[in-house]
Motif scaffolding. Structure first.
Motif, mmCIF file in Angstrom:
data_model
loop_
_atom_site.group_PDB
_atom_site.id
_atom_site.type_symbol
_atom_site.label_atom_id
_atom_site.label_comp_id
_atom_site.label_asym_id
_atom_site.label_seq_id
_atom_site.Cartn_x
_atom_site.Cartn_y
_atom_site.Cartn_z
ATOM 1 N N MET A 148 0.733 -1.096 -0.043
ATOM 2 C CA MET A 148 0.277 -0.072 0.009
ATOM 3 C C MET A 148 0.902 1.022 -0.081
ATOM 4 O O MET A 148 0.502 2.034 -0.793
ATOM 5 C CB MET A 148 -0.848 -0.060 1.300
ATOM 6 C CG MET A 148 -1.872 0.939 1.254
ATOM 7 S SD MET A 148 -3.297 1.062 0.098
ATOM 8 C CE MET A 148 -4.500 -0.070 0.920
ATOM 9 N N GLU A 149 1.845 1.053 0.728
ATOM 10 C CA GLU A 149 2.819 2.421 0.880
ATOM 11 C C GLU A 149 3.468 2.609 -0.667
ATOM 12 O O GLU A 149 3.771 3.667 -0.850
ATOM 13 C CB GLU A 149 3.704 2.234 1.659
ATOM 14 C CG GLU A 149 4.812 3.305 2.119
ATOM 15 C CD GLU A 149 4.202 4.843 2.414
ATOM 16 O OE1 GLU A 149 4.952 5.725 1.795
ATOM 17 O OE2 GLU A 149 3.030 4.790 2.812
ATOM 18 N N CYS A 150 4.019 1.391 -1.166
ATOM 19 C CA CYS A 150 4.561 1.573 -2.692
ATOM 20 C C CYS A 150 3.590 1.990 -3.491
ATOM 21 O O CYS A 150 4.126 2.961 -4.362
ATOM 22 C CB CYS A 150 5.212 0.148 -2.799
ATOM 23 S SG CYS A 150 6.716 -0.587 -2.096
ATOM 24 N N ALA A 151 2.486 1.580 -3.294
ATOM 25 C CA ALA A 151 1.199 2.084 -4.472
ATOM 26 C C ALA A 151 1.101 3.594 -4.216
ATOM 27 O O ALA A 151 0.819 4.282 -5.244
ATOM 28 C CB ALA A 151 0.310 1.177 -4.466
ATOM 29 N N ARG A 152 1.096 4.124 -2.839
ATOM 30 C CA ARG A 152 0.648 5.323 -2.582
ATOM 31 C C ARG A 152 1.686 6.117 -3.354
ATOM 32 O O ARG A 152 1.806 7.318 -3.910
ATOM 33 C CB ARG A 152 0.847 5.602 -1.200
ATOM 34 C CG ARG A 152 0.313 7.167 -0.818
ATOM 35 C CD ARG A 152 0.693 7.392 0.730
ATOM 36 N NE ARG A 152 1.806 7.253 1.012
ATOM 37 C CZ ARG A 152 3.078 8.232 0.615
ATOM 38 N NH1 ARG A 152 2.598 9.041 0.175
ATOM 39 N NH2 ARG A 152 4.227 7.998 0.984
ATOM 40 N N ARG A 153 3.071 5.963 -3.211
ATOM 41 C CA ARG A 153 4.356 6.638 -3.312
ATOM 42 C C ARG A 153 4.456 6.570 -4.974
ATOM 43 O O ARG A 153 4.747 7.540 -5.641
ATOM 44 C CB ARG A 153 5.563 6.113 -2.651
ATOM 45 C CG ARG A 153 6.723 6.959 -2.711
ATOM 46 C CD ARG A 153 8.064 6.416 -1.877
ATOM 47 N NE ARG A 153 8.320 5.100 -1.872
ATOM 48 C CZ ARG A 153 7.986 4.235 -1.068
ATOM 49 N NH1 ARG A 153 7.613 4.514 0.103
ATOM 50 N NH2 ARG A 153 8.559 3.077 -1.512
ATOM 51 N N GLU A 154 4.384 5.356 -5.425
ATOM 52 C CA GLU A 154 4.926 4.898 -6.970
ATOM 53 C C GLU A 154 3.625 4.867 -7.865
ATOM 54 O O GLU A 154 3.840 4.793 -8.945
ATOM 55 C CB GLU A 154 5.844 3.985 -6.810
ATOM 56 C CG GLU A 154 7.072 4.174 -5.978
ATOM 57 C CD GLU A 154 8.046 3.016 -5.935
ATOM 58 O OE1 GLU A 154 7.815 2.060 -6.569
ATOM 59 O OE2 GLU A 154 8.486 2.800 -4.776
ATOM 60 N N GLY A 155 2.707 4.304 -7.372
ATOM 61 C CA GLY A 155 1.460 3.898 -8.186
ATOM 62 C C GLY A 155 1.463 2.409 -8.472
ATOM 63 O O GLY A 155 2.512 1.672 -8.234
ATOM 64 N N PHE A 156 0.334 1.848 -8.439
ATOM 65 C CA PHE A 156 0.063 0.401 -8.603
ATOM 66 C C PHE A 156 0.954 0.095 -9.823
ATOM 67 O O PHE A 156 1.580 -1.216 -9.772
ATOM 68 C CB PHE A 156 -1.256 0.104 -8.762
ATOM 69 C CG PHE A 156 -2.233 -0.150 -7.338
ATOM 70 C CD1 PHE A 156 -1.973 -0.840 -6.282
ATOM 71 C CD2 PHE A 156 -3.308 0.712 -7.138
ATOM 72 C CE1 PHE A 156 -2.410 -0.763 -5.306
ATOM 73 C CE2 PHE A 156 -3.910 0.786 -5.952
ATOM 74 C CZ PHE A 156 -3.418 -0.228 -4.910
ATOM 75 N N ALA A 157 0.623 0.567 -10.927
ATOM 76 C CA ALA A 157 1.327 0.050 -12.307
ATOM 77 C C ALA A 157 2.781 0.028 -12.189
ATOM 78 O O ALA A 157 3.422 -0.757 -12.590
ATOM 79 C CB ALA A 157 0.791 0.949 -13.417
#
Length: 198
Positions: A21-30
């Motif tokens: 979730m933190e990675c997705a927030r920072r970089e985006g899911f894709a």
């Protein structure tokens, strides 16, 4: 080798999902990769892959956890006596959404990805279906309680408005990334005013 307890597995899964979730927030899911999630979590690749074989599998688990939390809120609202009016219940439901989901950006990403990815699309449709089912169950409970309807009439009334009520939550989540404002006051007041007419 000692057996890993269910509690330990649950804690490890949560740690991995929070890192995702933190990675997705920072970089985006894709854009995020399993390597990013491994780095963020501080765990080894073997540990991560012992729980999730792929990013899509991890995203599906994350969706189940997020939706499960929201479903629990709806079920708790349904079980109250008296069942709270939708004008109050929906505001409480929206208030239960916190963390990276709250700014709506992750929801918009999933929405966009679901049109290009069969896997993400299936995850999104499943999550939406579960939320709609429990939203309609809450509304049916309210119609039975507040409008003294029998079960069949309450289910029919709930099905007639459930899609629109859930869309109010989606609109609220899309406001921040689309309109660029975190001021909820006007939107929440409009939602409450509209739902008071139910």
């Amino acid at each position: 080798m000692p057996r890993i307890s269910d509690e330990h597995r649950a804690l490890m899964s949560l740690r991995i999902e929070q890192a995702a979730m933190e990675c997705a927030r920072r970089e985006g899911f894709a854009a995020m990769s399993m390597a990013d999630i491994i780095s963020e979590s501080g765990l080894s690749a073997g540990a991560i892959y012992g729980y999730y074989k792929s990013k899509d599998e991890l995203l599906a688990a994350l969706a189940r956890r997020v939706v499960g939390g929201r479903v629990a809120v709806l079920d708790e609202l349904s079980a109250r006596s008296p069942v709270p009016h939708p004008a109050e219940a929906l505001l409480e439901f929206m208030g239960s959404i916190a963390g990276p989901l709250r700014d709506g950006g992750l929801v918009v990403q999933v929405w966009g990805m679901s049109s290009n990815s069969d896997t993400i699309g299936a995850i999104a449709r499943d999550a939406y279906g579960r939320l709609l089912e429990h939203m309609e169950a809450y509304l049916a409970a309210w119609y039975r309680d507040a409008r003294d309807m029998d079960a069949a009439a309450a289910r029919q009334a709930a099905a007639a408005v459930g899609l629109a009520v859930l869309a109010l939550v989606q609109g609220w989540l899309f406001r921040v990334p689309v309109a660029g404002t975190k001021d909820d006051g006007q939107y929440l007041s409009a939602v409450a005013a509209m739902l008071r007419h139910l």
